[in-house]
Design an enzyme around this catalytic site. Structure first.
Site, PDB file in Angstrom:
ATOM      1  N   HIS A 233      -9.605 116.530 101.277  1.00 51.79           N
ATOM      2  CA  HIS A 233     -10.054 115.446 101.843  1.00 51.79           C
ATOM      3  C   HIS A 233      -9.859 114.383 100.650  1.00 51.79           C
ATOM      4  CE1 HIS A 233     -11.144 115.052 105.881  1.00 51.79           C
ATOM      5  NE2 HIS A 233     -12.164 116.209 105.797  1.00 51.79           N
TER       6      HIS A 233
ATOM      7  N   ASN B  15       1.967 122.078 104.559  1.00 52.27           N
ATOM      8  CA  ASN B  15       0.712 122.797 103.979  1.00 52.27           C
ATOM      9  C   ASN B  15       0.608 124.056 104.491  1.00 52.27           C
ATOM     10  OD1 ASN B  15       0.190 120.066 103.542  1.00 52.27           O
ATOM     11  ND2 ASN B  15      -1.141 119.458 105.162  1.00 52.27           N
ATOM     12  N   ASP B  16       0.863 124.469 105.582  1.00 45.43           N
ATOM     13  CA  ASP B  16       0.708 125.846 106.357  1.00 45.43           C
ATOM     14  C   ASP B  16       1.848 126.557 105.765  1.00 45.43           C
ATOM     15  OD1 ASP B  16      -1.729 126.185 107.379  1.00 45.43           O
ATOM     16  OD2 ASP B  16      -0.940 125.440 109.277  1.00 45.43           O
TER      17      ASP B  16
ATOM     18  N   ARG C 112      -4.723 128.079 101.044  1.00 43.80           N
ATOM     19  CA  ARG C 112      -4.739 126.453 100.564  1.00 43.80           C
ATOM     20  C   ARG C 112      -6.038 125.892 100.254  1.00 43.80           C
ATOM     21  NH1 ARG C 112      -2.730 123.701 106.115  1.00 43.80           N
ATOM     22  NH2 ARG C 112      -4.727 122.734 106.883  1.00 43.80           N
TER      23      ARG C 112
ATOM     24  N   ARG D  52      -2.076 114.289 116.466  1.00 44.19           N
ATOM     25  CA  ARG D  52      -2.932 115.547 116.398  1.00 44.19           C
ATOM     26  C   ARG D  52      -3.762 115.267 117.732  1.00 44.19           C
ATOM     27  NH1 ARG D  52      -3.352 113.978 110.877  1.00 44.19           N
ATOM     28  NH2 ARG D  52      -2.620 115.449 109.479  1.00 44.19           N
TER      29      ARG D  52
ATOM     30  N   CYS E 291       6.021 116.931 107.986  1.00 40.87           N
ATOM     31  CA  CYS E 291       4.740 115.910 108.532  1.00 40.87           C
ATOM     32  C   CYS E 291       3.586 116.552 107.449  1.00 40.87           C
ATOM     33  CB  CYS E 291       4.577 116.151 110.026  1.00 40.87           C
ATOM     34  SG  CYS E 291       4.145 117.864 110.484  1.00 40.87           S
TER      35      CYS E 291
END
Length: 545
Positions: A185, A429-430, A440, A281, A477
């Site tokens: 965050h 990210n993944d 991560r 999402r 993305c």
């Protein structure tokens, strides 16, 4: 000066005096035993309510991104399960209220850690709420960012979302943490505020006599000084520099899109002049539901977001849930490794009717809103899975269907997958954590999850070049798209659209216009040839200036 390295997660260079964020409160003791446990237990709910009210008050004065985080944290403080568990600890184990809150919250945090994946990223949030309620019960100031008397560089072990949600970028020059990672965050919000940030700077809290620092968010370096330094604020790209049309200097169009997951996110995206949405999402529609929302409920929720983008492209990701993102009505059970378990599209293989109902709702919401809607499935691994999803999207009346590339197997089969779908979107990210076998959420592995890792860029290049040869769009993305420098490398690798946190849209969009596609291809080749993220950045800077 002492030069230290971490992972740069928000670009820019800044310098100024260091202000340390207070460490969490020490664990409250298990004694004295309350004379009246029932009375002691009644103290917990009012304390939680006071914390929530304070957070809601802060939310009212924060920007849209910060407001969402503060309101979410406030809701966590009022979680009935947390409060009930803490009250039970008092009445059944005769613990003081503060200690009961600690133990109840830690039980929840342990469960999130065991779940792994996405949910383990919420542990910091739970601990933040815990510490705020404990401070309220003890009558002491809660941990967090102190009042700043002037422009400062904040130094912390880690920062909770609520710590950073309403930071003033005029006073906070930069953020530096010893823990954290590229997808935290803190990283996302720092980018949204235009504050340089470097995370996972191991050992920085142990540096003696540190009074000032020079922070380079692009290079991922922090120079710590025992003497004052000249205050330097990062330069900000203004909205006026972004004309709302993503293009290179020689006219190649690149869609600059926003990631959204709520109506609030939608408002921010519109204000940033995003060209559409590259990742919608849909989990927000399910998270608070004890039963699967019916088609009409989903249709209404999706349409509320889509209406803001009439005539613009919106890519809707179907439900991304599973053991790592559990939903009450799914009964996903316990898995030894949820990040590698039944998640994403794999849930739909077992509950095909649920996917079909969601696709029906998305198609209806698209018709209601006038947005140019496409859908994509998360966690696709094989060509047959991609074909399976596209067939169901077509049956629902949705013309454009694609998949996310988050699993290395999908990248290795990219030509065949592109032959079956209309587009792909890379979830960096993944994909990074699977490529490097590195969780991560662990600060100790943050460097492996740096999106500048040459091995990750080479995998993206494979996907991008296949898209160019087959004439199929390739998007990104993940948070990698929010870095103005890296975004230009991605374009050089064949990426045709970039989707990011909305506040990064102006900086990325305006940066794209600086050079031609040929220059970006040259920069990309230099990054691919680099041995590590730091030298990849240096090589790209040498090309782009």
């Amino acid at each position: 000066m002492v030069r230290m390295s971490g992972v740069g997660v928000s670009s820019g260079r800044a310098a100024g005096p260091l202000v340390r964020v207070a460490e969490p409160l020490p664990d409250p003791p298990t004694t004295p035993t309350p004379a009246d446990p029932d009375s002691e237990a009644t103290r917990i709910r009012p304390a939680a309510e006071a914390v929530a009210n304070h957070l809601f008050t802060r939310a009212a004065g924060a920007g849209s991104a910060g407001r969402t985080i503060l309101e979410t944290t406030a809701a966590m403080a009022m979680d009935p399960a947390l409060i009930s568990r803490a009250e039970q600890q008092v009445t059944e184990q005769a613990l003081p209220a503060a200690r009961a809150v600690l133990e109840a919250a830690d039980t929840f945090a342990d469960a999130l850690r065991e779940a792994g994946g996405y949910l383990s990223e919420r542990i910091r949030d739970v601990r933040d709420v815990r510490d705020r309620i404990i401070a309220e019960l003890l009558g002491v100031a809660p941990p967090g960012v102190p009042a700043l008397e002037g422009p400062s560089v904040l130094l912390a072990r880690d920062l909770a979302p609520a710590d950073t949600a309403d930071l003033d970028p005029e006073l906070v020059l930069a953020l530096v943490t010893e823990e954290g990672g590229p997808t935290s965050h803190t990283a996302i919000l720092a980018r949204s505020l235009g504050i340089p940030a470097v995370v996972a700077v191991r050992g920085i809290l142990s540096v003696d006599n540190a009074v000032a620092a020079v922070v380079d968010g692009e290079a991922g370096t922090v120079e710590v000084s025992d003497r004052p330094v000249r205050i330097e604020a990062a330069e900000h790209v203004t909205d006026r520099a972004w004309n709302g049309i993503g293009t290179t200097a020689d006219g190649m169009r690149v869609s600059v899109l926003a990631n959204v997951g709520s109506v609030t996110d939608t408002q921010t995206a519109v204000e940033a002049a995003a060209q559409g949405v590259g990742l919608f999402r849909t989990e927000f529609c399910y998270l608070a539901a004890s039963d699967e929302p019916d088609v009409d409920t989903q249709r209404s929720a999706y349409a509320e977001v889509l209406t803001a983008f009439t005539g613009k492209p919106v890519v809707v990701r179907t439900l991304d849930a599973g053991a790592d993102k559990p939903l009450p009505f799914l009964d996903s059970g316990t898995e030894p490794n949820p990040a590698l378990g039944v998640r994403g599209v794999r849930v739909s293989f077992e509950r095909t009717a649920m996917l079909e109902r969601q696709l029906e709702a998305i198609a209806a919401a698209a018709a209601d809103s006038g947005a140019e809607v496409a859908v994509m499935a998360p966690m696709i691994s094989t060509v047959s899975e991609a074909i399976w999803f596209v067939e169901r999207a077509r049956a629902a009346g949705i013309r454009r269907a694609g998949v996310m590339v988050e699993v290395p197997a999908a990248a290795l089969s990219i030509r065949e997958i592109l032959g079956a779908v209309d587009f792909v979107s890379i979830g960096t990210n993944d994909l990074a954590q699977y490529v490097f076998a590195a969780d991560r959420t662990l600060g100790a592995l943050a460097e492996l999850n740096d999106p500048w890792q040459p091995a990750l860029l080479r995998m993206i290049a494979t996907i991008g070049h296949a898209g160019e040869e087959l004439g199929k769009p390739v998007g990104v993305c993940g948070e990698a798209a929010a870095d103005p420098l890296l975004a230009r490398v991605l374009v050089g690798l064949g990426v045709t659209s970039l989707s990011m946190v909305a506040a990064s849209v102006p900086a990325v969009g305006s940066a794209l216009a600086g050079h031609s596609l040929a220059v970006y291809r040259q920069a990309a080749e230099e990054a691919l040839a680099a041995p590590d993220p730091a030298r990849a950045r240096e090589a790209v800077h040498a090309v782009l200036g």
